[in-house]
Structures are given as C-alpha cells and as structure tokens.
Design an enzyme around this catalytic site. Structure first.
Site, PDB file in Angstrom:
ATOM      1  N   HIS A  33       4.191  -1.820   4.681  1.00 24.88           N
ATOM      2  CA  HIS A  33       3.529  -1.956   3.384  1.00 24.88           C
ATOM      3  C   HIS A  33       4.385  -1.194   2.360  1.00 24.88           C
ATOM      4  O   HIS A  33       4.991  -0.185   2.704  1.00 24.88           O
ATOM      5  CB  HIS A  33       2.139  -1.315   3.504  1.00 24.88           C
ATOM      6  CG  HIS A  33       1.230  -1.532   2.334  1.00 24.88           C
ATOM      7  ND1 HIS A  33       1.324  -0.796   1.173  1.00 24.88           N
ATOM      8  CD2 HIS A  33       0.176  -2.360   2.152  1.00 24.88           C
ATOM      9  CE1 HIS A  33       0.368  -1.172   0.337  1.00 24.88           C
ATOM     10  NE2 HIS A  33      -0.342  -2.121   0.892  1.00 24.88           N
ATOM     11  N   GLN A  55      -4.286  -0.021   8.740  1.00 31.08           N
ATOM     12  CA  GLN A  55      -4.784  -1.294   9.254  1.00 31.08           C
ATOM     13  C   GLN A  55      -5.320  -1.131  10.679  1.00 31.08           C
ATOM     14  O   GLN A  55      -5.841  -2.081  11.257  1.00 31.08           O
ATOM     15  CB  GLN A  55      -3.643  -2.325   9.199  1.00 31.08           C
ATOM     16  CG  GLN A  55      -4.001  -3.749   9.520  1.00 31.08           C
ATOM     17  CD  GLN A  55      -4.945  -4.371   8.514  1.00 31.08           C
ATOM     18  OE1 GLN A  55      -4.999  -3.952   7.364  1.00 31.08           O
ATOM     19  NE2 GLN A  55      -5.705  -5.352   8.944  1.00 31.08           N
ATOM     20  N   CYS A 101       1.812  -6.780  -0.515  1.00 28.08           N
ATOM     21  CA  CYS A 101       2.535  -5.501  -0.609  1.00 28.08           C
ATOM     22  C   CYS A 101       3.531  -5.351   0.530  1.00 28.08           C
ATOM     23  O   CYS A 101       3.770  -4.236   1.015  1.00 28.08           O
ATOM     24  CB  CYS A 101       1.581  -4.312  -0.639  1.00 28.08           C
ATOM     25  SG  CYS A 101       0.534  -4.292  -2.086  1.00 28.08           S
TER      26      CYS A 101
HETATM   27  C1  LIG Z   1      -0.742  -1.045   6.305  1.00 21.38           C
HETATM   28  C2  LIG Z   1      -1.156  -0.482   4.984  1.00 21.38           C
HETATM   29  N1  LIG Z   1      -0.572   0.629   4.532  1.00 21.38           N
HETATM   30  C3  LIG Z   1      -0.913   1.182   3.353  1.00 21.38           C
HETATM   31  C4  LIG Z   1      -1.891   0.629   2.559  1.00 21.38           C
HETATM   32  C5  LIG Z   1      -2.176   1.264   1.243  1.00 21.38           C
HETATM   33  O1  LIG Z   1      -3.506   1.712   1.132  1.00 21.38           O
HETATM   34  P1  LIG Z   1      -4.036   2.156  -0.283  1.00 21.38           P
HETATM   35  O2  LIG Z   1      -3.886   0.991  -1.199  1.00 21.38           O
HETATM   36  O3  LIG Z   1      -5.453   2.508  -0.074  1.00 21.38           O
HETATM   37  O4  LIG Z   1      -3.210   3.315  -0.728  1.00 21.38           O
HETATM   38  C6  LIG Z   1      -2.541  -0.526   2.995  1.00 21.38           C
HETATM   39  C7  LIG Z   1      -3.571  -1.127   2.143  1.00 21.38           C
HETATM   40  O5  LIG Z   1      -3.910  -2.227   2.093  1.00 21.38           O
HETATM   41  C8  LIG Z   1      -2.163  -1.097   4.236  1.00 21.38           C
HETATM   42  O6  LIG Z   1      -2.739  -2.206   4.695  1.00 21.38           O
END
Ligand SMILES: Cc1ncc(COP(=O)(O)O)c(C=O)c1O
Ligand SMILES: Cc1ncc(COP(=O)(O)O)c(C=O)c1O
Lengths: 148, 425, 425, 148
Positions: C124, C206, C380
């Site tokens: 991500h 996740q 993302c």
């Molecule tokens: C694998 C992963 N990492 C990081 C994030 C980031 O989370 P946040 O947007 O709450 O900071 C997400 C969010 O969808 C995610 O799915």
C-alpha cells in the site's frame, strides 16, 4: 439518474474511438496531469500558431468519461483561438458543476453537451474535467513561453 | 450574565450537566482541557457512522459520495468558521499537536546551523517540543520571548536582546495562553517576524473556541493551528490553516495514501494542498462532528459566546481576588465585572492561613469531591510555571455552558479546601 | 456458508444495510476500503461523549478518571485482541499510515548512505512513501521484493539478488495484500531479516480485521501496524504494536503534550512507551470505539469470522472465474468452495466480448447504479498495478456481514456491465 | 469515598513534616523520577551498607500524597535490609492497586496503612507510588554498582 443517461452514445463512441489521440510533434507545451484519487493520468501537448490552437495531442489512461471528454475537447478547441477555447473550458466547467441543473448550449459545446449527465454523478465530475484542466495548463505554459 | 444569553437552553444540549458527582451537581470548569460535547455534534457523527459511512475520495459509490460530501462539507464549515479564503486552506490533522509538528517539520526542513527559531516561554509543550526536535535535527538555535511581571510577553526585553533578527527563520507563539489567559499581539508579532523574512506560526488552540478569529488571514500569520476537542468537536481532529501560497511551498510531512500524485517504487510526486498533508484515511467522522460543532457555535452566536465568557471569567476573577490565600497567575483586572482582553483560563495557587501551599492535585481532589472539575498541574506548560516560580497551579476554565452559580460552587469548595488543609496544621 | 454462522443477526447491528440505493438494496462489498460500523461501537462512542467525556491523564477529576478508564481500557482490549504481552505495547496513532510513518521515522533516524531498506512491490502507498521519504532524507537505499506470476512474493529472485544482506537495516512488508489477497510468510521473512540484524515492520491493516493474529509476538516482527476503521472501529485511530524492548529503544516521533517527562526551554526528556509516541490529546473516544469493536468481533467469534470470509470469498472467486472477460488479480483457487490461504480482497479486470477493457470507474458507477459498492482504481497500490500491467482494477471485499446473495447481486451487475459496454461497440 | 478518609491525619502530618527530607551524603545511587502527567518530581539518594539501607534522602515537589508517601517510605526502609524493603514496596504496591479492597497489615506497613484510602482514588495512586518507585530504582542501581 440512470446510467443510460450518463453513458450516452456520444460518450461511448468517443471512448472507443478517441479523436486526436497519440502524441505528435511539433508542440509548444507538454503537461502531465493526474487524478490522484483514481489514478487517471494524461500527458497532453498543445501547439499554437499565434493565438490559434493548431494541434492538441495526448496519451491518456482512464475511464470512459475522462477519455471521451478529452477526445471531445480536442475536437472542440483545435482550430479555435485560445480565447475561444478558454471560454469553452469555462462553459464546460460550469455545466459540470451545475449538478445537472443546466441547459447546455449545443451550438457552442457540440458533442460536449453529452456530458450533462455526468454532472449528476459528483464522483465522476473530476473525470470529465481532467483533459480540460491539462489543456488549460498547457495553453498557459505555451503562452507564457511565447511571452518570455 | 447578559439577559439575552440563554445559558439554560445551551445547557440542555449537554446531557452530562445533569449528572451528579459524589452527590453534588457536576460543575465542569475544565473546558480548556477539553470541552463538553453537545448532542447535535454527537448525533451528527452517529448518523454518519450508521448511515453514510464509507471511505472518502477513493470510494466513488453512493456511500462514498455521501461520506466525501460530509468530509469536504466539514472542511468548508471550518473554513467559513475562521474566515479562510477557501476550504483548501484547511488541513486536517489528528490534533493541534500534529498540526504544530507538521508546521515545525515542513518549515524546519531547510534550516541549518546559524538559523534561529523563536517561541515564547508561555507556550504549551506542543509548541515547544516540536521546535526542540527540529532544532536538534537541523542544528538551528531555539530562542524565546520572556514574560513580564504583568504576565505579558516582554517585548522590550526581546528588542534589547535583538531576539528577532536576520537569522530568525520561524516565529511561533500562542494566540491566547492556556494558563495565564493572556492574549498576545498577533498582528504586531507577525509584522515583526515578517520584517526579517521569518515565517509565522500561531497556536490558536485556546483562541478559536471563543474568539471570532476571522478572517484568519487578517492575523498576519502564515500558519495557524488549533484543535477540535476544545471547541465542542470530537477528539481525533485538529486543524492547520495555511495561506495558500505558503501551503503550496511546503514539502510533504507524513507519507501514505491520499497525499500522493503518482507513486513509483523509485520515487513519488505529491498532491496539491490540503491533500498533500493528509496521509492515510482522514478523520472523516471527526470532521463531520467538527463541522457540526462550528454550526452549533455559530447558531449560539460567536459574539454572545465571547461576551458570556468575559462575564463568567470576570465573575471568577472577582471571586478569586476576594479570597484570602489565592494568587492568580495571569491578568486579573475586571471592568464592570467583565474580564478584559484575556481568555477564560484562570490559573491560581492556594495557600492556607498558616502559610502552607496546598498542592493543585490536592485542590483538584478536594474540589472533585464536591463535583467541581478543574485541572491541577502544569497544564503542559512546565517552563511557564518554572518562570512563575511555582511547580504547578490549579486552573478553572469556563465555556459557553458555564454559569455564575458554578463559579460560586467553585469558590465555596475552594474556601473549604483551603481551610481543610490550614485547619489541620 | 456455515450453518452455525448467523449472518442475519450480525446484519441487524448494521442499520445501513437496510438502505436502498437507486431502488436496489445496498450491497456493500467495499470493506477493505473501510468497514461498516455496528451500533454497539457507535453507541459506545456516543455514551462516552455525552456522559464521560474529559481529557485523559492530565484530568484527575471524576470525569477525567472515567475517560482515562475508557481510553486505557480500550488499550487493554486492543492488546488482548492481538495477544500482546502488555497494554504498554500498544501505541495509538491516527491511522495505519501514521503508525507506518512513526516506524519509518524512528527506525530510520540512524540510517545513512550504504544502509538499505527493503519493502515489496505489493505494498500500500502508506508502506512505500514513508520509506521513500526516509531514504531521501538519510541517503539510505530503498529496495523491494518483486512478485511471481502466481501473485506471491518472489523469494527466489530475492535470494538471487541478495536482497536481504548485511546492509539491510529495515524490512517492511504487508501481512495480507489489500489488492491480491495474498498472505505473506511473515515468520519466514521476519527470521530472514533478523538473521542479518534488520528490524521488521509488518503492515497488518488487511490482516487484523479477519485473522486471529495473536499472540502478536509469534509473528516474529518488531513492529506491527494496523488501522481501526477497517475492523468495525471509527476513523481517526490506528495502532502500532511494538515489542517492549524495541519501543523502548526508539526516539520520539511527534513532540507535544503527554509524550514528555520533563520539559525545559533548553531541552526535554521523554516519557516511557507507549506515551512517548502519543503527542497531544489522543483519540480518546476513538479508542473507546475501537475497544468496543474488539469486543464485538470477539463476541461474534474470531474463527467464525475467518471461516465466513473464506466462504464468501470462495463463493466470489468461483463466481468470477465462471464469468467470461473477468481476470482475477491474485490467487483464485478454491477448495470445496472455500478460499484458501488468502484474504477477502479480490481485485479483477473486466473485458467485453469484443475486447474492450471496461475501466474500473465505469464498472464502479454501473455497479453503484444497482446498489453494489465496490472500489475501482489502484487501491493505493499503483506500483503493484504497474507490475501487473494494468492501470487500475475493480475490487470486491466482503466482511462478517456479507452474504452469498450479495455476491450474486455483484455477479449479476457485473455481467450486465460487461454486456452494456460490449453491446454498444 | 470521602476526602476525609483519603486525607488521614497521618498523611497530612507527614506532608507538613517530611521525615528524612533533603539530600545527604554519602550515598551509593541517586535517581530522578517524575510523574509526567502531573509534574511531580523527586530526586532520591540511597546509601547501603552491604545489604542494609543506611540512609534515604530526597528532594521532591508534589502533592500531599506523594510527599507523605515518600516520607513514610523513608521511615520504613531505613535500617531494613534491601530484601525487606523490596518486600514492603511490593506489599504497598499491592495495597495501592487493590481499589481499597484490602486489609492492610499495620505490623509491616506501619504508617503506610494510612494510604489505603488513596487506593480508592485511581488518579492519585501514581502519586503514592512515586517515592517508592524512585527508591526501588535507586536500590537496583546501587546494588548493580556494588556487584560490578
Ligand atoms: C494494507 C494497507 N496498509 C495501509 C493502509 C492505510 O490505512 P489508513 O488509511 O487507515 O492509514 C490500508 C488501508 O486501506 C491498507 O489496506
Ligand atoms: C494552547 C494550546 N496549544 C496546544 C494544545 C494541544 O492540543 P492537542 O492536545 O489537541 O494536540 C492545547 C491543548 O490543550 C493548548 O491549549
């Protein structure tokens, strides 16, 4: 609001057959724009002859709305003066921000009137504006270059 | 209290005020620590969570559009509340502390040895520690304004010391002190800092809840931080306002989803402000709640709230001044019973008739046993307390729901406390 | 679906599921973007705000004690939920992104030219950009694992490249991919990284919502990040778990109130973990809500949720595989209709019979017109999409409230979408 | 729970007349502890003769509970062995975390039994433990020094 109103045939036709696509020489300015929330990207070139737009070429990835809108935009502005093009950009932008409460002028906007349906899908308005924003930016740079 | 201000109607929106604590009615005079929350703010968040919850920007379906409208609508409300030029000047953070860290890290990115950062001795730790960390990392020097015996910034001393000079790159100070109540001359300080080319950061955490600070750009500052939970809003959300050109000039702070333009493994480009500074899923429901808080404060009336606070604060100052053994740390003058040019936070120390300092924690516990909630300690302003020659103090802080009767209960409980500790000597 | 899992009873706690969108029942299959919130979670926060709201730690009166009990109680619940050794191993941040930035900034503080940081191409953006920023600042080199054509990390290639070596200082990777659904071999990777003395950071955003990840230290990682809003909790809160000795060794990240020991104008000392990393007023109500979310998930049953997700995901994989023009980006095998060793996020592309790629935004809009909420875009994870040779994809992601009937509605709407765009050619 | 039960006379007496206050030489270890949330601070020295605590001296700012608790603690541990002192520290800590559900042993804890009321005020428990934590830390350091 039905998707049939959104995806009018004009839009799908332009999506499948994009006018003026591909990057061409010569050009006076090239810009890259992106819609970060969805990942749509465009690289666009504009060529001017004095005040007149002689060419718009582009490479783009994105949804039917952004692709078709860019195609329609290129049809509209090529051959027009910068001033006329910017007026069209403003008119199109107003239509897109009207939430659909708008009587589009087919004489000026031509195929772009098909995007009136998009104005009712707030999440997609940005898609329809991507190509236009890139074009405005490119023209501003080309003009600035000419002046400097 | 002004006849036109219907405090009972306001109080009806804060159900906790119907609670009794140890058999006494709750007297909440700790609003500078965090404010109570009215039902409309809480309901707005519940409704969002239960019926419109989705992620923003990246979700384009119906719920996503509703959540985005709620979030961006909250941004527009906050912008209007402080008179920002556009909603894009509003960056949401998790609290004022993050907003100040954002300011320190981005403004501090280019600093080095020889550069100077100027703060004041009356700052909250959240406007001290981020600058210390930046100074440490970059080699820049941290300097600060002292205060006078009248509890205001010592501008003369600063001039004599050439505190703000051509090496000064950032000047950061609080608008209203969360201990003294002192209101600093933001315009004058901003102009002074700008005259040497420094950037100006204002900590408005204690100002925005009661003062009508807008149009925010009139302050003359470059960046202004404040926090949601002190202005009827939820925890988990703070605000950094910035002039559009200043925000545009700043590098990113935290990295992640939403703040990017294009990510490649070999390097990334960043979104335009405010999104560049909002990494990850933002405080969506919190911004919905903060927007509702702005609506609520606007509906009650900004100037009415300012006037009400001047009345309650003035009443408290008069009451405390009349009490033997109380020393007020901050401007204590009143005119016609109204506090003048000061915020509502009133810090003080308590001494018994026989000369024993009653420690603020003991005061707090005694008061709590009578249902009166105040704060005791250094209020995250330890250097200021050192400067005042005390370790800690007790602080009362009213808000739009406070009443003179509550101040009476405080004064009564305080008298009892003083005598309890004095009598046993 | 297991007979014993009463999905209707679960669904009754999510009032939004009674909504219709464009005349169709809401089909929410966007839970990897953010989960829906059950009433008990929302009620816990409302109750906190309306009756127990105060600041924590620094407020010692009755409401302050109640708020502190709520906040620290939430910490204990989260600790228990992931099987942490003590609540002090839980640091609260605003989201997973901040948790990963915290990890990157504190672990990265001592890095320099020649040091290497290793991530993966399936991360991500929130686990890419913070490391890019740190690498840029320190001169360290950022390297990454590739994936194989089977959508798993290419360990052979990594070995051949000597990806993890004596220069490697940090290895950071996702537990479960939010696009592919791939579950990475956390233990093996952690051991590998530790064998060269590198620190290990795991992005479990996740994973935690559906897998029973505890005891968390069994993963072998040093730091583990996840986010509240994907596990029935509110926005505005994330978690960084850290081994006690690792947390104790890290410098502060953000500066401010609550994270300090002693502040002097000339320098400060910092509190013990977790407080050292929690600058400013923390997400108090959000932690109360997250604690309630942990309670809710535990009451429904962790293994029941895992099994239910395997069932719904398997059903979706089978349905998608049977659909002409759909390409699944990620492991798609099922056994007895159950997904095997993969998370619930299923990304795919859509092609019409005559070879037109239907763009995910168009898919999303079409599906939304039938009440089906999915996500379209790069989720993302732009570098991963590039690696897969696509610009974007559509993603469905179920959760404990999802049903096979909802998957049927998705498949039906998808068929219609494909034919709508194809037919018009 | 009334404040009269919290502020027993023993506590107020120790607060007003702190035993063993002030920093003295000789000492084997000196530590500084702080309660960051409230700002209470203590600097404490411990002197050992083999396994025996020969002196505890301190300078501290803080509330009546933390001051009195430190005073009582110094009375209790001076003259005892380190092992005895640590056992008392554990017993006191258990009492403080009992939420008041505890039958304090006056034979071992002496004046410290007065702090049973504090156990019912969760926000104040930390105050009562500050001096004891500092003492435990100082003893650990002094012992480590001796051994090294
Ligand atoms: C694998 C992963 N990492 C990081 C994030 C980031 O989370 P946040 O947007 O709450 O900071 C997400 C969010 O969808 C995610 O799915
Ligand atoms: C003047 C001032 N600055 C900064 C802060 C920090 O705000 P937060 O704790 O929300 O980060 C406060 C909070 O009380 C404050 O009063």
């Amino acid at each position: 609001m039905s998707v049939e109103q959104l995806y009018q045939d004009i839009i799908l036709d332009h999506y499948k057959q994009r006018h003026h696509a591909g990057l061409r020489d010569p050009y006076d300015a090239q810009v890259s724009h992106v819609n970060p929330s969805c990942g749509d990207e465009i690289m666009l070139r504009v060529a001017l002859d004095g005040d007149r737009v002689t060419d718009v070429s582009y490479e783009a990835v994105g949804c039917s709305i952004s692709q078709a809108s860019t195609s329609v935009m290129s049809d509209l502005v090529i051959g027009k003066t910068v001033t006329e093009g910017l007026a069209l950009a403003a008119e199109f932008s107003d239509m897109m921000h009207s939430q659909g409460e708008w009587e589009p002028n087919e004489d000026t906007l031509e195929d772009a009137v098909a995007f009136i349906g998009v104005a009712k899908f707030p999440a997609r308005v940005k898609c329809a504006l991507l190509g236009w924003s890139a074009w405005k930016d490119a023209v501003a740079r080309a003009t600035a270059k000419e002046e400097s | 209290m002004s006849d036109r201000y219907d405090v009972d109607r306001v109080r009806a929106d804060f159900p906790v005020l119907a609670r009794t604590i140890n058999g006494y009615p709750l007297t909440y005079l700790d609003s500078a620590n965090t404010s109570l929350k009215p039902r409309p703010v809480v309901d707005a968040m519940s409704d969002h969570y239960l019926f419109h919850n989705a992620n923003v920007a990246r979700a384009m379906h119906t719920l996503g559009a509703e959540a985005t409208a709620g979030y961006e609508g909250g941004r527009a409300k906050v912008a209007a509340f402080i008179g920002a030029a556009t909603p894009e000047e509003i960056v949401f953070t998790k609290n004022a502390s993050e907003a100040l860290n954002l300011a320190a890290n981005t403004l501090g990115a280019g600093l080095g040895v020889g550069d100077e950062i100027v703060i004041t001795v009356m700052e909250h730790h959240s406007n001290i520690v981020p600058w210390q960390l930046v100074a440490e990392r970059t080699g820049a020097t941290l300097r600060w304004f002292d205060i006078t015996d009248d509890f205001v910034l010592d501008l003369d001393k600063a001039r004599a010391e050439n505190l703000i000079n051509e090496r000064t790159k950032v000047v950061s100070f609080t608008f209203v002190s969360n201990v003294l109540g002192t209101v600093n001359p933001v315009n004058e300080l901003s102009a002074w800092a700008h005259s040497v080319g420094a950037r100006v950061v204002v900590d408005a955490s204690q100002a925005v809840p009661t003062l009508d600070v807008g149009p925010i750009s009139d302050l003359g500052a470059d960046l202004v931080a404040f926090t949601g939970h002190k202005m009827l809003g939820p925890t988990g959300v703070g605000v950094l306002w910035g002039r559009a050109d200043v925000l545009a000039s700043l590098p990113p702070f935290l990295g992640g989803g939403e703040m990017i333009a294009v990510v490649e493994m070999t390097g990334s480009t960043y979104a335009e402000p405010p999104y560049r500074f909002e990494a990850g899923t933002p405080p969506i429901a919190e911004v919905v709640g903060l927007g509702a808080a702005c609506d609520y404060l606007t509906a009650v009336g900004r100037s009415a709230i300012t006037a009400h606070e001047a009345d309650i604060t003035g009443y408290a100052l008069d009451g405390l001044r009349a009490l033997e053994g109380i020393r007020i740390l901050g401007p204590s003058a009143t005119i016609d019973g109204l506090a003048v040019n000061r915020g509502g936070a009133v810090a003080f120390t308590v001494e018994t008739a026989d000369g024993l300092d009653v420690h603020p924690h003991d005061v707090m516990t005694m008061l709590d046993s009578r249902g009166v909630a105040v704060r005791g300690g250094h209020h995250c302003a330890r250097p200021l307390h050192r400067r005042l020659g005390v370790t800690a103090s007790t602080r009362l802080s009213p808000y739009l729901y406070s009443t003179r009767a509550e101040v009476d209960r405080l004064i009564e409980a305080l008298t009892w406390t003083r005598d309890f500790f004095g009598g046993k000597r």
